[in-house]
Design a protein around this motif. Structure first.
Motif, PDB file in Angstrom:
ATOM      1  N   LEU A 170       0.857  -1.318   0.014  1.00 25.64           N
ATOM      2  CA  LEU A 170      -0.130   0.045  -0.125  1.00 25.64           C
ATOM      3  C   LEU A 170       0.774   1.079  -0.033  1.00 25.64           C
ATOM      4  CD1 LEU A 170      -2.625   1.497   0.350  1.00 25.64           C
ATOM      5  CD2 LEU A 170      -2.483   1.447   2.716  1.00 25.64           C
ATOM      6  N   ALA A 197      -2.769   9.350   4.001  1.00 21.34           N
ATOM      7  CA  ALA A 197      -4.100   8.217   3.906  1.00 21.34           C
ATOM      8  C   ALA A 197      -3.493   6.904   4.231  1.00 21.34           C
ATOM      9  CB  ALA A 197      -5.101   8.302   3.024  1.00 21.34           C
ATOM     10  N   ASP A 200      -1.922   6.517   7.846  1.00 25.81           N
ATOM     11  CA  ASP A 200      -3.116   6.625   8.503  1.00 25.81           C
ATOM     12  C   ASP A 200      -3.430   5.086   8.669  1.00 25.81           C
ATOM     13  OD1 ASP A 200      -2.953   9.288   9.161  1.00 25.81           O
ATOM     14  OD2 ASP A 200      -4.661   9.755   7.975  1.00 25.81           O
ATOM     15  N   GLN A 201      -3.524   4.515   7.503  1.00 26.92           N
ATOM     16  CA  GLN A 201      -3.971   2.906   7.452  1.00 26.92           C
ATOM     17  C   GLN A 201      -3.074   2.200   8.309  1.00 26.92           C
ATOM     18  OE1 GLN A 201      -6.424   1.277   7.021  1.00 26.92           O
ATOM     19  NE2 GLN A 201      -5.801  -0.556   6.685  1.00 26.92           N
ATOM     20  N   THR A 204      -3.638   2.781  12.163  1.00 31.49           N
ATOM     21  CA  THR A 204      -4.834   2.234  12.704  1.00 31.49           C
ATOM     22  C   THR A 204      -4.647   0.758  13.323  1.00 31.49           C
ATOM     23  OG1 THR A 204      -5.427   0.739  10.530  1.00 31.49           O
ATOM     24  CG2 THR A 204      -6.472   2.932  10.789  1.00 31.49           C
TER      25      THR A 204
ATOM     26  N   ALA B 198      -6.219   0.014   0.899  1.00 33.71           N
ATOM     27  CA  ALA B 198      -7.068   1.291   0.540  1.00 33.71           C
ATOM     28  C   ALA B 198      -8.316   1.323   0.837  1.00 33.71           C
ATOM     29  CB  ALA B 198      -6.743   1.765  -0.792  1.00 33.71           C
ATOM     30  N   ASP B 200      -9.838  -0.905   3.082  1.00 35.33           N
ATOM     31  CA  ASP B 200      -9.863  -0.985   4.428  1.00 35.33           C
ATOM     32  C   ASP B 200      -9.804   0.298   4.980  1.00 35.33           C
ATOM     33  OD1 ASP B 200     -10.090  -3.926   4.259  1.00 35.33           O
ATOM     34  OD2 ASP B 200      -7.885  -4.232   4.943  1.00 35.33           O
ATOM     35  N   GLN B 201      -8.914   1.185   4.675  1.00 36.53           N
ATOM     36  CA  GLN B 201      -8.756   2.744   5.135  1.00 36.53           C
ATOM     37  C   GLN B 201      -9.903   3.408   4.909  1.00 36.53           C
ATOM     38  OE1 GLN B 201      -6.821   4.324   6.916  1.00 36.53           O
ATOM     39  NE2 GLN B 201      -7.349   6.040   6.636  1.00 36.53           N
ATOM     40  N   THR B 204     -12.369   2.136   7.698  1.00 34.91           N
ATOM     41  CA  THR B 204     -12.272   2.352   9.173  1.00 34.91           C
ATOM     42  C   THR B 204     -12.995   3.565   9.383  1.00 34.91           C
ATOM     43  OG1 THR B 204     -10.402   4.035   8.811  1.00 34.91           O
ATOM     44  CG2 THR B 204      -9.874   1.868   8.986  1.00 34.91           C
TER      45      THR B 204
END
Lengths: 210, 210
Positions: A170, A197, A200-201, A204, B198, B200-201, B204
Motif C-alpha cells: 500500500l 491516508a 493513517d492506514q 490504525t 486502501a 480497508d482505510q 475505518t
C-alpha cells in the motif's frame, strides 16, 4: 553501435575508467529523469557529459546496457535514501510520517515523478529486456518497509492483525500512484493525500495511543 | 503529415466519416495500450485498421491529434465503466470492494496496466501537449469516488472525520501505483494488496459494524 560488444563491469575497469563510466551514467540518469528514455540519445549525452561517442559506446554498447545501468543507479540511490539513519529502519509510525513529509515537500515530485517509477512506467512496454531489474529494485524497496513493520509487530507496537506485506505494498503503491497523479495535476495535492491516508492506514494497527 | 491541417471534430463529419474515425481510433487505442505510444505508427495503424495513410492523416493530422483522441477515448471508457449501475455511484463500502475485486481478477492488469495511467506515464515527459486532457480525465475519475464518499457521509454512514477528497486520492493512487507494481512484478499481488488496504482505510470511517 556494435551489437557484439559486451558492456564491461565496473570491477573490470581501471580507476580512471570507472570514473568516466560513472560520469556518463550520472548524466544519463539526469537526462532520462528530465526528458524520458526516448528523448535521450548519445548525441545529447556526449554533450552534457563531455565525453566522446566512442567512450559512450565502450562503456554502454547498446541503449539497453545504458538503461539497465541507469535502473541500477536509480535503484541504488532510492534504496540508500530509504536506508538513511533518519528513518531508523522504518520501525515507527513517525518514521513513515517523516518519509511522507519529505516527498510532499520535494518540489521535483510533481514535475518529474519518482526517479525509478517514472522510468519503469516509460519502458515497461518497450522491447528493452529490463523487467528482472525493475522487479528486483521494487522488491528491495518493498522489503525495507515490510521489515520495519515486522519489527514493530514483533515488539508488540503493531497489532497481530496487521499484514506487513500488504501494508508495504500500500505504501509503495500510494507513493507511485500519488507521484503520477501529482505530475498529471501539476500540483502536489494528490501525493499528499495518498501518502497521509496510507500512513493513517498503517497507524490504525498501532497498539499505543498514536 | 500536413502540420497546417486541423483535426476535424466528430460532429463535423458525415455518419460514414464518423464510423471511419471511430474505427481508426479504436485500433489506435488498442495498439497504444499493447505496445506504447512510441511503438505505434501510421504504418501499423493502417494495417490493423484496414484504412489508408491519407485517411489517417485526414482524421488525425498529427500524432498529437491521435494521442489526444486516444486519451479522450480511454478516459470515456474508464469513466463509463465506473458509472455502471453495478457500482451504484460508489455509495457503499461494498461497491468499493466489488470494484477492487474486479481489477484483481482482470488478467490484463499485470500485463499492460491501467489503460489511462500507463498512457499518462509514458507521455507525461514528452513534448506532446496533452497535460490538460490528462489532468481533466483523472479529475473526473477522482470525482466519481469523492461524490460517492460524500453521499455516504451525508447519510451518516461515514464519520465526520473522514476526508472524501483524501480518500478518493488514496483509492486512485493505490490503483495506479498497484498497477505499475503488478506490471513490474509480473503478478497481481501488489495490486491486490494495495486495493484491499486502501478500501480497508475507507472502511475505518464506516459508522456501521461493516
Amino acid at each position: 553501435m556494435q551489437r557484439t560488444a559486451r558492456a564491461p563491469e565496473p570491477g573490470e575497469l581501471t580507476p580512471k575508467g570507472q570514473a568516466t563510466r560513472a560520469r556518463i551514467l550520472r548524466h544519463a540518469a539526469d537526462l532520462i529523469y528530465a526528458d524520458g528514455v526516448h528523448a535521450t540519445n548519445n548525441e545529447k549525452l556526449r554533450r552534457v557529459a563531455g565525453v566522446s561517442g566512442s567512450q559512450i559506446n565502450h562503456y554502454f554498447p547498446t541503449k539497453q546496457d545504458l538503461v539497465l545501468a541507469v535502473i541500477g543507479w536509480q535503484a541504488e540511490s532510492v534504496l540508500s535514501f530509504h536506508r538513511q539513519e533518519r528513518f531508523a529502519g522504518f520501525e515507527s509510525i513517525d518514521a513513515f510520517r517523516e518519509w511522507a513529509d519529505f516527498y510532499i515537500g520535494y518540489e521535483r515530485a510533481y514535475h518529474e515523478g519518482c526517479t525509478l517509477g517514472s522510468l519503469a512506467s516509460e519502458i515497461i512496454k518497450t522491447d528493452l529486456d529490463v523487467h528482472g531489474e525493475l522487479a528486483d529494485a521494487f522488491d528491495q524497496w518493498r522489503s525495507i518497509f515490510r521489515t520495519g513493520l515486522e519489527q514493530m509487530q514483533q515488539r508488540g507496537e503493531l497489532g497481530d492483525d496487521a499484514d506487513p506485506a500488504q501494508l508495504a505494498d500500500l505504501l509503495l503503491a500510494a507513493f507511485q500512484g500519488g507521484m503520477l497523479l501529482a505530475q498529471a495535476a501539476g500540483e502536489i495535492g494528490p501525493l499528499r493525500h495518498a501518502l497521509h491516508a496510507a500512513v493513517d492506514q498503517v497507524a490504525t494497527f498501532a497498539t499505543s495511543g498514536d
